[in-house]
Design an enzyme around this catalytic site. Structure first.
Site, PDB file in Angstrom:
ATOM      1  N   SER A 187       0.793  -1.230   0.000  1.00  0.00           N
ATOM      2  CA  SER A 187       0.000   0.000   0.000  1.00  0.00           C
ATOM      3  C   SER A 187       0.827   1.282   0.000  1.00  0.00           C
ATOM      4  O   SER A 187       0.330   2.333  -0.385  1.00  0.00           O
ATOM      5  CB  SER A 187      -0.935  -0.002   1.207  1.00  0.00           C
ATOM      6  OG  SER A 187      -0.201  -0.184   2.391  1.00  0.00           O
ATOM      7  N   HIS A 215      -5.502  -4.176  -1.667  1.00  0.00           N
ATOM      8  CA  HIS A 215      -5.348  -3.156  -2.713  1.00  0.00           C
ATOM      9  C   HIS A 215      -5.366  -3.748  -4.126  1.00  0.00           C
ATOM     10  O   HIS A 215      -5.165  -3.021  -5.096  1.00  0.00           O
ATOM     11  CB  HIS A 215      -4.059  -2.355  -2.511  1.00  0.00           C
ATOM     12  CG  HIS A 215      -4.154  -1.354  -1.397  1.00  0.00           C
ATOM     13  ND1 HIS A 215      -4.713  -0.110  -1.567  1.00  0.00           N
ATOM     14  CD2 HIS A 215      -3.783  -1.424  -0.096  1.00  0.00           C
ATOM     15  CE1 HIS A 215      -4.669   0.553  -0.414  1.00  0.00           C
ATOM     16  NE2 HIS A 215      -4.115  -0.219   0.498  1.00  0.00           N
ATOM     17  N   LYS A 246     -12.090  -0.913   0.387  1.00  0.00           N
ATOM     18  CA  LYS A 246     -11.339  -0.122  -0.596  1.00  0.00           C
ATOM     19  C   LYS A 246     -12.133  -0.084  -1.906  1.00  0.00           C
ATOM     20  O   LYS A 246     -13.166   0.570  -1.960  1.00  0.00           O
ATOM     21  CB  LYS A 246      -9.922  -0.659  -0.697  1.00  0.00           C
ATOM     22  CG  LYS A 246      -9.220  -0.384   0.640  1.00  0.00           C
ATOM     23  CD  LYS A 246      -7.818  -0.833   0.765  1.00  0.00           C
ATOM     24  CE  LYS A 246      -7.271  -0.317   2.090  1.00  0.00           C
ATOM     25  NZ  LYS A 246      -6.754  -1.366   2.967  1.00  0.00           N
TER      26      LYS A 246
HETATM   27  C1  PLP Z   1      -6.652  -1.709   4.359  1.00  0.00           C
HETATM   28  C2  PLP Z   1      -5.915  -2.967   4.520  1.00  0.00           C
HETATM   29  C3  PLP Z   1      -6.352  -3.947   5.422  1.00  0.00           C
HETATM   30  C4  PLP Z   1      -7.517  -3.704   6.350  1.00  0.00           C
HETATM   31  O1  PLP Z   1      -8.735  -3.797   5.694  1.00  0.00           O
HETATM   32  P1  PLP Z   1     -10.049  -3.203   6.385  1.00  0.00           P
HETATM   33  O2  PLP Z   1     -11.147  -3.963   5.749  1.00  0.00           O
HETATM   34  O3  PLP Z   1     -10.093  -1.744   6.057  1.00  0.00           O
HETATM   35  O4  PLP Z   1      -9.933  -3.452   7.843  1.00  0.00           O
HETATM   36  C5  PLP Z   1      -5.661  -5.134   5.485  1.00  0.00           C
HETATM   37  N1  PLP Z   1      -4.587  -5.356   4.707  1.00  0.00           N
HETATM   38  C6  PLP Z   1      -4.126  -4.439   3.841  1.00  0.00           C
HETATM   39  C7  PLP Z   1      -2.941  -4.749   2.992  1.00  0.00           C
HETATM   40  C8  PLP Z   1      -4.779  -3.206   3.726  1.00  0.00           C
HETATM   41  O5  PLP Z   1      -4.300  -2.299   2.871  1.00  0.00           O
END
Ligand code: PLP
Length: 399
Positions: A187, A215, A246
């Protein structure tokens, strides 16, 4: 209120402030969209993960409203007792169909999928091998497990293989089960894990694989099916974890896997068993998001067109965009103060993008991070590029 406690916490807050690490979140005064109002100011949004513009999409809003009419506002219970509605089951079937897996398990968030799923899979006598830049929720999940922990260098398959060789070649204390865990798309840099190599190594050393596609969901693969589809590895990855928060525009975590793996996970993940389930609106909107993508890849294609345009223009202006292979676009400053200044000045000019500095990245790798979405119009991107160029010259990032 305990005065000593408050004094201690206050001094920690001050220390964060001095290091420029204190979060002072800005407030949105409207929906998450490409153009919105933040802290009272009209801005082009460049730091939302709403890659496909689904968070405020007509079809998802309608699905949520209909679900509230028919099922109410809340679910009333945890999933194992009385909090599993037919909507939750339909969502899990829709995830499995979208991911081309036998089945899928829906958690309340990606964070709880990792922090509950990983410790369930990793018992005493097992080993986990994890990329050094994996997400914090993976790190916490591993910390909660009793398995021995090994870290390999970022996206480095030689480093991964060396760990696997050591673990499987042992005369004593050979682990019962080895799980390789990696983010799909990282990310901070927007680079993609070499999942094809990881799976080859897992098969060679009889290890299992767990990929966090937070992502990559909605971004990679045909119709946004994710990294496993992108590398044509369907059926060869044990656990495809992802999120709805996301690109899918709603909330919730997912693990797409086999029926047996799902049945085990739901019986052993405390973060699934012991927390109230999502309400009907979220679940129905999540189903609608996947059905929309299943039918039409228009938004995914638009996301990539926007990404290519934005990156090409910034590169030709002379900006350093790091190693990104995805819509995550780091604009490198290599200096925390410059990154902070760039973000503050851009906001004044009507562009909202956040600095990414230590400890999120190494001290000498400071940047701001621009997230491109399918919802940005060409005018929005042009506006942002013009401002980034202007402020970039002020800060001497470009000549
Ligand atoms: C955003 C993210 C998460 C967490 O996901 P949520 O559903 O927002 O709790 C987990 N792993 C990665 C790589 C992320 O970017």
């Amino acid at each position: 209120m305990n005065k000593k406690l408050e004094a201690e916490l206050k001094s920690e807050i001050e220390s964060l402030r001095e290091q420029n690490l204190l979060w002072l979140p800005k407030t949105l005064n409207g929906p998450s969209s490409a153009r919105t109002k933040v802290a009272g100011k009209d801005v082009v949004m460049l730091c939302s993960n709403n890659y496909l513009g689904l968070a405020n999409h007509r079809v998802l809003r309608k699905a949520a409203i209909t679900a509230i009419k028919n099922y109410g506002a809340g679910s009333g219970s945890v999933r194992p007792i009385a909090g599993t509605m037919d909507l939750h089951i339909k969502l899990e079937e829709t995830i499995a169909k979208f991911k081309h897996t036998e089945d899928a398990l829906y958690y309340n968030s990606g964070f709880t999928a990792n922090s509950g799923g990983l410790p369930a899979l990793l018992r005493e006598g097992d080993a986990v091998v994890s990329d050094e830049l994996n997400h914090g929720s993976i790190i916490d999940g591993i910390r909660l497990s009793k398995a021995e922990r090994h870290i390999y260098s970022h996206n480095n398959s030689e480093s991964l293989e060396a760990k696997l060789k050591e673990l499987t070649g042992r005369a004593e204390k050979k682990p019962n089960r080895i799980l390789i865990v990696s983010d799909g798309v990282f990310s901070m840099d927007g680079d993609i894990a070499p999942l094809d190599r990881i799976v080859e190594l897992a098969e060679r050393y009889d290890a299992c694989t767990y990929v966090d596609d937070a992502h990559g969901d909605g971004v990679l693969g045909e119709n946004g099916r994710g990294i496993v589809n992108h590398f044509k590895l369907e059926g060869r990855v044990d656990f495809e974890m992802g999120t709805f928060s996301k690109a899918f525009g709603t909330m919730g975590g997912l693990i797409a896997t086999s029926k047996t793996n799902k049945e085990y996970l739901l019986n052993k993940s405390r973060t699934w068993l012991l927390t109230g389930s999502h309400g009907p609106a979220t679940v129905a909107a999540s189903i609608a998001a996947l059905e929309l993508l299943e039918k039409d890849d228009k938004l995914v294609r638009k996301l990539w067109r926007n990404t290519r345009y934005f990156k090409k223009r910034l590169k030709s202006l002379g900006f350093d965009l790091g190693n990104s292979q995805t819509p995550i676009t780091p604009i490198m400053t290599y200096d925390a103060e410059k990154a902070n200044k760039l973000s503050v000045r851009l906001f004044e000019e009507g562009v909202y993008a956040l600095p990414i500095v230590f400890p999120m990245v190494a001290k000498d790798k400071a940047r701001i991070r621009a997230m491109i979405t399918a919802e940005h119009k060409k005018e929005d991107l042009d506006f942002a590029i013009e401002k980034i160029e202007k402020v970039g010259r002020e800060l001497q990032l470009i000549k």
